[in-house]
Design an enzyme around this catalytic site. Structure first.
Site, mmCIF file in Angstrom:
data_model
loop_
_atom_site.group_PDB
_atom_site.id
_atom_site.type_symbol
_atom_site.label_atom_id
_atom_site.label_comp_id
_atom_site.label_asym_id
_atom_site.label_seq_id
_atom_site.Cartn_x
_atom_site.Cartn_y
_atom_site.Cartn_z
ATOM 1 C CE LYS A 1 40.273 42.084 43.661
ATOM 2 N NZ LYS A 1 41.418 42.092 42.806
ATOM 3 C CB CYS A 33 42.244 47.521 43.358
ATOM 4 S SG CYS A 33 42.454 47.343 41.592
HETATM 5 N N1 SAJ Z 1 50.679 51.704 48.933
HETATM 6 C C1 SAJ Z 1 51.191 52.350 50.039
HETATM 7 N N2 SAJ Z 1 52.018 51.655 50.885
HETATM 8 C C2 SAJ Z 1 52.345 50.359 50.646
HETATM 9 C C3 SAJ Z 1 51.810 49.695 49.517
HETATM 10 C C4 SAJ Z 1 50.973 50.408 48.685
HETATM 11 O O1 SAJ Z 1 50.920 53.523 50.285
HETATM 12 O O2 SAJ Z 1 53.114 49.802 51.444
HETATM 13 C C5 SAJ Z 1 49.783 52.441 48.031
HETATM 14 C C6 SAJ Z 1 50.308 52.561 46.578
HETATM 15 O O3 SAJ Z 1 51.184 53.638 46.454
HETATM 16 C C7 SAJ Z 1 49.018 52.753 45.830
HETATM 17 C C8 SAJ Z 1 48.018 51.916 46.612
HETATM 18 O O4 SAJ Z 1 48.586 51.706 47.886
HETATM 19 O O5 SAJ Z 1 48.591 54.101 45.854
HETATM 20 C C9 SAJ Z 1 47.683 50.589 46.006
HETATM 21 O O6 SAJ Z 1 48.846 49.979 45.465
HETATM 22 P P1 SAJ Z 1 49.164 48.434 45.631
HETATM 23 O O7 SAJ Z 1 50.460 48.165 44.966
HETATM 24 O O8 SAJ Z 1 49.048 48.030 47.041
HETATM 25 O O9 SAJ Z 1 47.956 47.693 44.925
HETATM 26 P P2 SAJ Z 1 47.200 47.814 43.503
HETATM 27 O O10 SAJ Z 1 45.988 48.665 43.707
HETATM 28 O O11 SAJ Z 1 48.113 48.181 42.406
HETATM 29 O O12 SAJ Z 1 46.770 46.269 43.309
HETATM 30 C C10 SAJ Z 1 46.019 45.644 44.329
HETATM 31 C C11 SAJ Z 1 46.680 44.293 44.662
HETATM 32 N N3 SAJ Z 1 46.041 43.735 45.851
HETATM 33 C C12 SAJ Z 1 46.775 43.305 46.922
HETATM 34 O O13 SAJ Z 1 47.984 43.395 46.965
HETATM 35 C C13 SAJ Z 1 46.007 42.701 48.059
HETATM 36 C C14 SAJ Z 1 46.526 43.346 43.493
HETATM 37 O O14 SAJ Z 1 47.002 42.056 43.811
HETATM 38 C C15 SAJ Z 1 45.042 43.265 43.061
HETATM 39 O O15 SAJ Z 1 44.876 42.413 41.947
HETATM 40 C C16 SAJ Z 1 44.591 44.660 42.682
HETATM 41 O O16 SAJ Z 1 44.701 45.485 43.853
HETATM 42 C C17 SAJ Z 1 43.158 44.578 42.199
HETATM 43 O O17 SAJ Z 1 42.949 44.607 40.975
HETATM 44 O O18 SAJ Z 1 42.258 44.427 43.034
#
Ligand code: SAJ
Length: 417
Positions: A214, A268
């Site tokens: 994870k 996360c």
């Molecule tokens: N972000 C960027 N650029 C990107 C993608 C995301 O700047 O290209 C930023 C988003 O704006 C945000 C942060 O990253 O601030 C996180 O967003 P996210 O959509 O990547 O992820 P979370 O935190 O909403 O959910 C993640 C997911 N993990 C992965 O994709 C590996 C989700 O599947 C997990 O279940 C979740 O963390 C968790 O609970 O751990």
């Protein structure tokens, strides 16, 4: 050998962004579910069938299972055949994992155990946390045993969630899931429990590997976002449009760069990689660097805005979006919120107009900031000198660009390019 027990009643401890949907989905699949939360108002809200936060599709399921009497919430831990622990795992000042909520949950469960129960840790945790939960339980109850097959056996497993906020109700059912047991029997029992609703593949391993898997997934995403964020800093200095740059590079069949932004938020990705760093400080160099690159991004955005604002007498900045990402109301660990707060602090004679379509009032962090106000998109843009786009909410996408012509536009998400 005693056969593995069957689960009919389930207790979910911690009714937050993950615990509540999990409880609701299990109840929908036919189990009798009791949710436990220390927040009395949340307990009352759930028992009234009301949703405490925005999550697509959860409201209908929750109202249904509460009305059918399949899910009820309370503030004390009951007896049950299985327990799912879904409580926060924050980090301490040194970025070490704080396991106190998990330990408290284990202490609450211990007196109710009779032998044969399954204890599942869902909270994202450092390697060894499921074993630690066991240490607490068996410390309190030396009459019980972690070895399988006796009437006094307790089965311990880690089943981390991998759902994306905003798509929880779909991903919870469809995603593959890693299930790690402290014994093979615990993993099997845990798999049978999740198979009641999960259509994805349920992959069995040991608890430590599941914990690390994870963390690895979120660290992988963090490192890749850090690459995009570092590129955006370099491109900015080089006079290159980073969005075009990434789009072009991504045409390569083996290149898939993520998107830069104002920083990485949420509970996360901005947190979990630290658990790897904290477990292996000397060796987790890349993971630690990525965290620092992503954490440095909000400061650069703030400096860029101030550099423009300081040229004006009474600057008005429209901060579009303070959620941690698009189309949700979750403000936890949000770099956008932090940027809006820092700007209101640092603009001595300026105003910050916050636009966040998913909330009705500014959070308490803004209480002492008289120069910050929550308003509508049209109003904010018309009054602003500087329009700072922080979150790529759908509500901002179709905005009439003609209205931006006289404005300084700083678009951290490349939404309006
Ligand atoms: N972000 C960027 N650029 C990107 C993608 C995301 O700047 O290209 C930023 C988003 O704006 C945000 C942060 O990253 O601030 C996180 O967003 P996210 O959509 O990547 O992820 P979370 O935190 O909403 O959910 C993640 C997911 N993990 C992965 O994709 C590996 C989700 O599947 C997990 O279940 C979740 O963390 C968790 O609970 O751990």
């Amino acid at each position: 050998m005693t056969p593995l027990p069957t689960v009919r009643t389930l207790c979910v401890i911690g009714l937050g962004y993950i615990g509540l949907p999990t409880a609701a989905v299990f109840a929908q699949s036919g189990l009798q579910v009791i949710g436990v939360d220390t927040d009395a108002s949340r307990v009352a809200q759930i028992n009234a069938g009301e949703l405490p936060f925005v999550e697509d599709g959860l409201g209908v399921v929750l109202a249904g299972v509460v009305a059918q009497g399949r899910l009820r919430a309370q503030s004390t831990t009951p007896s049950a055949d299985a327990y799912i622990v879904s409580v926060p795992t924050p980090f301490t000042g040194d970025h070490d994992a704080d396991l106190s909520y998990i330990e408290a949950a284990a202490r609450g469960i211990a007196p109710h155990l009779t032998g044969g129960e399954l204890l599942v840790l869902e909270s994202t945790s450092p390697p060894g946390a499921t074993e630690r939960m066991g240490e607490i339980v068996f410390g309190e109850r030396p009459d019980l045993t972690p070895s399988a097959g006796s009437p006094h056996s307790i089965y311990l497993a880690h089943a981390p969630e991998r759902v994306l906020p905003g798509r929880i109700m779909v991903e919870m059912v469809e995603n593959d899931r890693i299930i790690g047991g402290t014994t093979p029997e615990a993993a099997t029992l845990c798999r049978d429990l999740y198979a009641t609703f999960c259509h994805g593949e349920l992959m069995l391993t040991d608890a430590r590997t599941a914990e690390m898997a994870k963390l690895t997934e979120n660290a992988f995403r963090d490192v890749n976002i850090a690459f995009a964020n570092e590129l955006s800093i370099i491109a900015d200095r080089q006079g290159i449009d980073v969005w075009e740059l990434i789009e072009l590079a991504n045409h390569h069949p083996r290149v898939n760069i993520l998107q830069p932004g104002p920083g990485v938020g949420g509970h996360c990705i901005a947190v979990d990689p630290w658990f790897i760093v904290s477990a292996e400080r000397e060796h987790a160099k890349l993971i630690a660097t990525a965290r620092n690159v992503n954490d440095s991004k909000p400061k650069l955005v703030i400096e860029k805005v101030l550099e423009r604002a300081n040229r004006l007498k009474d600057p008005v900045v429209a901060a579009l979006g303070i959620a941690f990402k698009a189309n949700i109301d979750d403000l936890r660990e949000s770099p956008s919120k932090d940027i809006a707060i820092a700007l209101s602090d640092r603009l001595d004679h300026g105003t910050v107009l916050v636009v966040e379509p998913n909330i009705d009032q500014l959070p308490p962090d803004f209480d002492d900031r008289a120069n910050a106000e929550l308003t509508e998109l049209e109003d904010a843009v018309s009054r602003a000198d500087i329009v700072l786009l922080l979150v790529d909410h759908d509500d901002f996408k179709g905005f009439d660009r003609e209205k931006l012509q006289e404005k300084v536009v700083i678009d951290t998400k490349g939404l309006w390019r």
